[in-house]
Design an enzyme around this catalytic site. Structure first.
Site, PDB file in Angstrom:
ATOM      1  N   GLU A 228       0.839  -1.198   0.000  1.00  0.00           N
ATOM      2  CA  GLU A 228       0.000   0.000   0.000  1.00  0.00           C
ATOM      3  C   GLU A 228       0.878   1.253   0.000  1.00  0.00           C
ATOM      4  O   GLU A 228       1.680   1.460   0.903  1.00  0.00           O
ATOM      5  CB  GLU A 228      -0.889  -0.014   1.255  1.00  0.00           C
TER       6      GLU A 228
ATOM      7  N   SER B 218      -3.439   6.010   0.433  1.00  0.00           N
ATOM      8  CA  SER B 218      -4.835   5.903   0.845  1.00  0.00           C
ATOM      9  C   SER B 218      -5.511   7.186   0.429  1.00  0.00           C
ATOM     10  O   SER B 218      -5.029   8.263   0.755  1.00  0.00           O
ATOM     11  CB  SER B 218      -4.946   5.768   2.368  1.00  0.00           C
TER      12      SER B 218
END
Length: 426
Positions: A348, A351
RNA sequence: GGAGAGAUGGCAGAGCGGUUGAAUGCGGCGGCCUCGAAAGUCGUUUCCCGACGUGUCGGGACGGGGGUUCGAAUCCCUCUCUCUCCGCCA
């Protein structure tokens, strides 16, 4: 913060929302307290009305030199009663507030209901996993051989999770930051902000880090300041307690900051290398919009983050978090996961969240509508654009050669000043 | 860190115990004037909570919190912040 008025009007919606976010049901308690509160407030208001009227009469009597002793002693009693009622209101407020500040934002209707990250929804991917005809190393082997990262000495100087970037590694890190900032400011229309890296309690509350995440932040006890976990905190709070004129919306800020995370309780998970560190660099985008535009802005924000990875030609995929995996303040969130071919994993790197009016309510960020002059809460959004450590992982692993050197893509060369990374002399 | 001054509406700035939600100016909005604009002129212009026919009524708010008083922007205490001078300092 949720709106008690809306909860009052539609409790079932909020009960469902809390459930979807894996949060216990406090709605009934809340409504009971709210009911008590309003009843006592109206009693108190009525007495205050009497006091205001009689006090004005007393003023008139005094003016013409008449005695008002009976009225004064009467109002003294009323005053005591008011104080009792207000004390009661105060204590109910405390109870109400202690619940309100712990309730998470409601998930948007487009968000899939689910409990954990397992149930996140795949949205799309960009590019393909690159193929190689030689054996790949992971970023740790690469960085160690090249001499561009020093975890051992970072741990000596500060502790584990504080990597030192060296030589071409340091320059590459700086190149990432400048490259991303330039893109967002010059191409995407964001105004650049260089924010404070420490914030006070009000700011940490405003964006929703407090009270839940207090233990995840580094804190200076002497002055009660927090090292920021993301530039979202100082940048969103720029407009705390302000009323913005509608013609100034939308506001787009892009900020570099170092980010500090204690990651309490996360030991043993992803502890190797750059994948999970206590201090890292990130360029963050923050937007303030009218409510009716926030979901369009959310998609744009996602695109702005994707542009960084596309420009660097790095394969990634996007997932939409399910309700249970959403952060405390988010109504909807896309995660961008970047492919690291040496680790054979997605990491990741960004976000991208829409908080709707949740943060605006906590931080009291409003705007004055041009149409009727009325004041409403703005919507706030933010997205990483992007965080560097995992970008570095994917970058090193993607651009490694069979000799263990790193080829710098052309677009980044003006920022690095070199075309490849070879072993650095230490 | 020491000494002093201050914090009032979108901004500037009065008020320093009793129709002051708050003078005045600027800005904003609307009308008049004008072919149009400027100037002029008249009017208007804070936010929060609650109740009931959303419009009215009641209450609250002059940096935050507490106190004195029948009554506080106004008096007292405390915290925070800003400014000036001195000290320290990248």
């Amino acid at each position: 913060m949720l709106d008690i008025k809306q909860i009052r009007q539609n409790p079932e919606f909020f009960k469902k929302g809390l459930q979807a976010k894996n949060s216990g049901d406090k709605i009934e308690v809340l409504l009971e307290l709210d009911q008590q509160r309003r009843s006592i407030v109206s009693q108190s208001d009525e007495l205050k009305g009497i006091r205001n009227r009689v006090s004005a009469e007393i003023a008139q009597l005094k003016k013409i030199n008449q005695t008002a002793d009976d009225k004064i002693s009467e109002m003294k009693k009323v005053g005591e009663k008011i104080k009792d009622l207000d004390d009661e209101i105060g204590s109910i407020d405390e109870q109400l507030n202690s619940i309100m500040i712990t309730l998470p934002n409601m998930p948007h209707e487009s968000v899939k209901v689910g409990r954990t990250a397992e149930e996140n929804e795949f949205v799309r991917e960009w590019g393909k996993k690159p193929q190689y005809d030689y054996l790949l190393k992971d970023h740790l082997d690469l960085a160690e051989n090249l001499g561009i990262l020093d975890f051992y000495r970072g741990a000596k100087v500060s502790g584990s999770g504080f990597p030192i970037y060296k030589a071409a590694g340091a320059r590459l890190e700086r190149a990432f930051i400048n490259f991303m900032l330039d893109m967002h400011t010059e191409k995407h229309g964001y105004q650049e902000i260089f924010p404070p890296f420490m914030v006070n309690r009000e700011s940490a509350f405003g964006t929703g880090q407090l009270p839940k995440l207090e233990d995840d932040m580094y804190r200076d006890n002497t002055d009660d300041l927090f090292l920021i976990p993301t530039a979202e905190v100082p940048v969103t709070n720029i407009h705390r307690d302000e009323i913005i004129l509608e013609n100034q919306l939308p506001i787009h800020y892009a900020a570099y900051s170092a980010c500090f995370r204690r990651e309490a309780g996360s030991y043993g998970k992803d502890t190797r290398g750059l994948s999970r560190v206590h201090q890292f660099n990130k360029v963050e985008m923050v937007r303030f919009t009218q409510p009716e535009n926030s979901y369009e802005a959310h998609e744009e924000l996602l695109q702005n983050a994707e542009d960084v990875l596309q420009a660097l030609n790095l394969h990634y995929r996007i997932v939409s978090l399910c309700s249970g995996d959403l952060s405390f303040a988010a109504a909807k969130c896309y995660d961008i996961e970047i492919w690291a071919p040496g680790s054979l994993k997605y990491f990741e790197v960004s976000s991208v969240s829409n908080f709707e009016d949740f943060q605006a309510r906590r931080a009291n960020i409003r705007y004055r509508r041009a149409l009727d002059g009325k004041v409403s809460y703005v919507h706030t959004l933010n997205g990483s654009g992007v965080a560097t450590p995992r970008l570095m992982i994917a970058f090193l692993e993607t651009y490694q050669t069979d000799e263990g050197t790193i080829t710098i893509p052309e677009i980044l060369q003006p920022y690095t000043g070199f075309k490849q990374i070879k072993s650095q002399s230490s």
